[in-house]
Design an enzyme around this catalytic site. Structure first.
Site, mmCIF file in Angstrom:
data_model
loop_
_atom_site.group_PDB
_atom_site.id
_atom_site.type_symbol
_atom_site.label_atom_id
_atom_site.label_comp_id
_atom_site.label_asym_id
_atom_site.label_seq_id
_atom_site.Cartn_x
_atom_site.Cartn_y
_atom_site.Cartn_z
ATOM 1 C CG ASN A 23 10.574 5.020 8.483
ATOM 2 O OD1 ASN A 23 10.820 4.012 8.180
ATOM 3 N ND2 ASN A 23 12.002 5.771 8.836
ATOM 4 C CE1 TYR A 53 5.560 7.111 -6.110
ATOM 5 C CE2 TYR A 53 3.322 8.652 -6.932
ATOM 6 C CZ TYR A 53 4.114 8.177 -6.609
ATOM 7 O OH TYR A 53 3.580 7.836 -4.493
HETATM 8 N N1 NAP Z 1 3.847 12.127 0.280
HETATM 9 C C1 NAP Z 1 2.815 12.222 -0.427
HETATM 10 O O1 NAP Z 1 1.256 13.618 -1.540
HETATM 11 C C2 NAP Z 1 1.933 11.061 -1.115
HETATM 12 C C3 NAP Z 1 0.922 11.202 -2.203
HETATM 13 C C4 NAP Z 1 0.449 9.699 -2.725
HETATM 14 C C5 NAP Z 1 0.801 9.208 -2.114
HETATM 15 N N2 NAP Z 1 1.989 8.737 -1.661
HETATM 16 C C6 NAP Z 1 2.539 7.098 -0.840
HETATM 17 O O2 NAP Z 1 2.378 7.591 0.289
HETATM 18 C C7 NAP Z 1 3.035 6.430 1.367
HETATM 19 C C8 NAP Z 1 4.078 6.741 2.344
HETATM 20 O O3 NAP Z 1 4.746 7.964 2.254
HETATM 21 P P1 NAP Z 1 5.207 9.262 2.701
HETATM 22 O O4 NAP Z 1 4.968 10.360 1.524
HETATM 23 O O5 NAP Z 1 4.829 9.392 3.939
HETATM 24 O O6 NAP Z 1 6.910 9.295 2.108
HETATM 25 P P2 NAP Z 1 7.859 8.746 3.247
HETATM 26 O O7 NAP Z 1 8.719 10.377 4.605
HETATM 27 O O8 NAP Z 1 9.590 8.727 2.218
HETATM 28 O O9 NAP Z 1 7.513 7.489 3.740
HETATM 29 C C9 NAP Z 1 8.496 6.605 2.699
HETATM 30 C C10 NAP Z 1 8.433 5.149 4.159
HETATM 31 O O10 NAP Z 1 8.503 4.040 2.964
HETATM 32 C C11 NAP Z 1 9.501 3.703 3.961
HETATM 33 N N3 NAP Z 1 10.050 2.480 2.495
HETATM 34 C C12 NAP Z 1 10.809 3.650 0.915
HETATM 35 N N4 NAP Z 1 11.376 1.644 0.446
HETATM 36 C C13 NAP Z 1 11.165 0.739 1.675
HETATM 37 C C14 NAP Z 1 11.808 -0.839 1.019
HETATM 38 N N5 NAP Z 1 12.584 -0.300 -0.205
HETATM 39 N N6 NAP Z 1 11.409 -1.015 1.756
HETATM 40 C C15 NAP Z 1 10.525 -0.927 2.808
HETATM 41 N N7 NAP Z 1 10.051 0.657 3.538
HETATM 42 C C16 NAP Z 1 10.706 1.356 2.030
HETATM 43 C C17 NAP Z 1 11.029 4.443 3.917
HETATM 44 O O11 NAP Z 1 12.271 4.210 4.497
HETATM 45 P P3 NAP Z 1 13.414 4.977 4.551
HETATM 46 O O12 NAP Z 1 12.486 6.113 6.077
HETATM 47 O O13 NAP Z 1 14.022 4.393 5.222
HETATM 48 O O14 NAP Z 1 13.261 5.735 3.257
HETATM 49 C C18 NAP Z 1 9.465 5.764 4.557
HETATM 50 O O15 NAP Z 1 9.486 5.157 5.992
HETATM 51 C C19 NAP Z 1 3.673 5.888 -0.427
HETATM 52 O O16 NAP Z 1 3.285 5.053 -0.550
HETATM 53 C C20 NAP Z 1 3.650 6.880 -0.611
HETATM 54 O O17 NAP Z 1 3.456 6.033 -2.395
HETATM 55 C C21 NAP Z 1 2.566 9.523 -0.712
#
Ligand code: NAP
Length: 306
Positions: A24, A177
């Site tokens: 989402n 993390y």
């Molecule tokens: N952004 C970066 O710079 C970055 C860098 C390295 C790795 N990552 C990785 O990329 C992935 C995606 O993150 P993003 O950056 O796109 O962040 P994001 O926009 O916060 O998306 C995270 C997603 O995970 C969901 N989530 C969190 N807790 C959950 C749970 N208990 N059960 C099911 N879903 C859950 C969130 O749901 P809600 O919307 O309900 O909160 C959201 O849909 C993550 O694994 C993150 O560690 C991101």
């Protein structure tokens, strides 16, 4: 990669059933949109069904014929993971792509429902359990893949998978993390090793998105909800659309053999176009990885049936 890979390179994904955890928001949303826009059937596996429906509506607005479903999955709670798996089996009989994308960073809630350090529990153990509960569907689906999302944060850390209860006071939230993300990356390699050892056709691939402007650093992550962090992200990071490229590349490129680690090709891996990285091979330790697998089966109660 000799040339820049973009979403224009995505091939027709007709016939594929895809699960995107956290579909989402952020990177998961962009990946879901790109896959649904290229005719895959996409299940948005989300903890908040209303947010999932909003994402579905947005994708449908752009791609009216997209085949998308919203299903409840809370990785913070192993019972919810089991319930999701039961419900998924009731609706689908194959699984081409399991994209283990959802994640939290430095959350205010420190412990999962089952008593694990919450980042280790949500980012890693929940996905370990989910994959194990669906492994038979993955194995029987031709050309299937499991994608695990790592992070730059894990590149400068050593595997110390001992703080799974979050009881070691000296370990900071950001160290936890990094450990949770390293665990996801080790899992990807270990799963590929186990597929190969059993002559299974499925592939397991890890990736990281660089630094991306998403909610990870904002709403979802209590401690880092600072204006400064968001402003710096804007300056150095890339958009969620570009951040989804390594994931989409890992999930769909024909040249993928399994066991790779894909990330952006730019300076320090912060942004850029997808390329294969060597760092995971340097960090990987077979013995630690095998022990982590055994520990994860014990902690989650999910045994992989290959
Ligand atoms: N952004 C970066 O710079 C970055 C860098 C390295 C790795 N990552 C990785 O990329 C992935 C995606 O993150 P993003 O950056 O796109 O962040 P994001 O926009 O916060 O998306 C995270 C997603 O995970 C969901 N989530 C969190 N807790 C959950 C749970 N208990 N059960 C099911 N879903 C859950 C969130 O749901 P809600 O919307 O309900 O909160 C959201 O849909 C993550 O694994 C993150 O560690 C991101």
């Amino acid at each position: 990669m000799s040339r820049e890979w973009t979403k224009q390179d995505l091939r027709d994904q007709s016939g594929k059933i895809v699960i995107v955890t956290g579909g989402n928001s952020g990177i998961g949303y962009e990946a879901s949109k790109a896959l649904a826009g290229n005719y895959a059937t996409v299940v948005l596996a989300v903890r908040n069904v209303n947010k999932g429906r909003e994402a579905l509506d947005k994708i449908k607005y752009e791609f009216p014929n997209a085949n998308i479903h919203v299903m409840k999955l809370d990785l913070n709670d192993l019972e919810s993971v089991k319930e999701f798996s039961r419900e998924f089996r009731g609706k689908f009989s194959s699984l081409s792509l399991l994209i283990n994308n959802a994640g939290i960073m430095a959350p205010t809630q420190r412990i999962t429902k089952d008593g694990f350090e919450s980042q280790f529990g949500v980012n890693y153990l929940g996905h370990f359990a989910l994959t194990g509960l669906l492994i038979d569907l993955i194995i029987k689906t031709p050309d299937s893949r499991v994608i695990s999302v790592g992070s730059l944060a894990a590149h400068n850390t050593k595997p110390e998978f001992k703080n799974f209860k979050g009881t070691k006071k000296k370990v900071s939230l950001l160290q936890s993390y990094a450990q949770s993300k390293l665990a996801c990356m080790f899992f990807a390699k270990e799963l590929q090793y186990r597929f190969r050892a059993k002559n299974i056709d499925a592939k397991s691939v890890a990736c990281h998105p660089g630094i991306v402007q998403t909610y990870l650093f904002g709403k979802g992550s209590g401690k880092l909800n600072k204006r400064f962090t968001r402003a710096s992200l804007k300056l150095i990071g890339q958009s969620a659309e570009l951040g989804a490229y390594p994931l989409l590349y890992a999930a769909t490129e024909h040249s993928i053999r399994g066991g790779e680690y894909i990330g952006p090709d730019g300076r320090k891996g912060i942004k850029g176009f997808p390329t294969e990285l060597e760092i995971l091979d340097e960090l990987f330790d077979e013995h630690v990885s095998n022990n982590l697998w055994i520990l994860s089966e014990k902690l989650t109660g999910v045994t992989y049936k290959f």
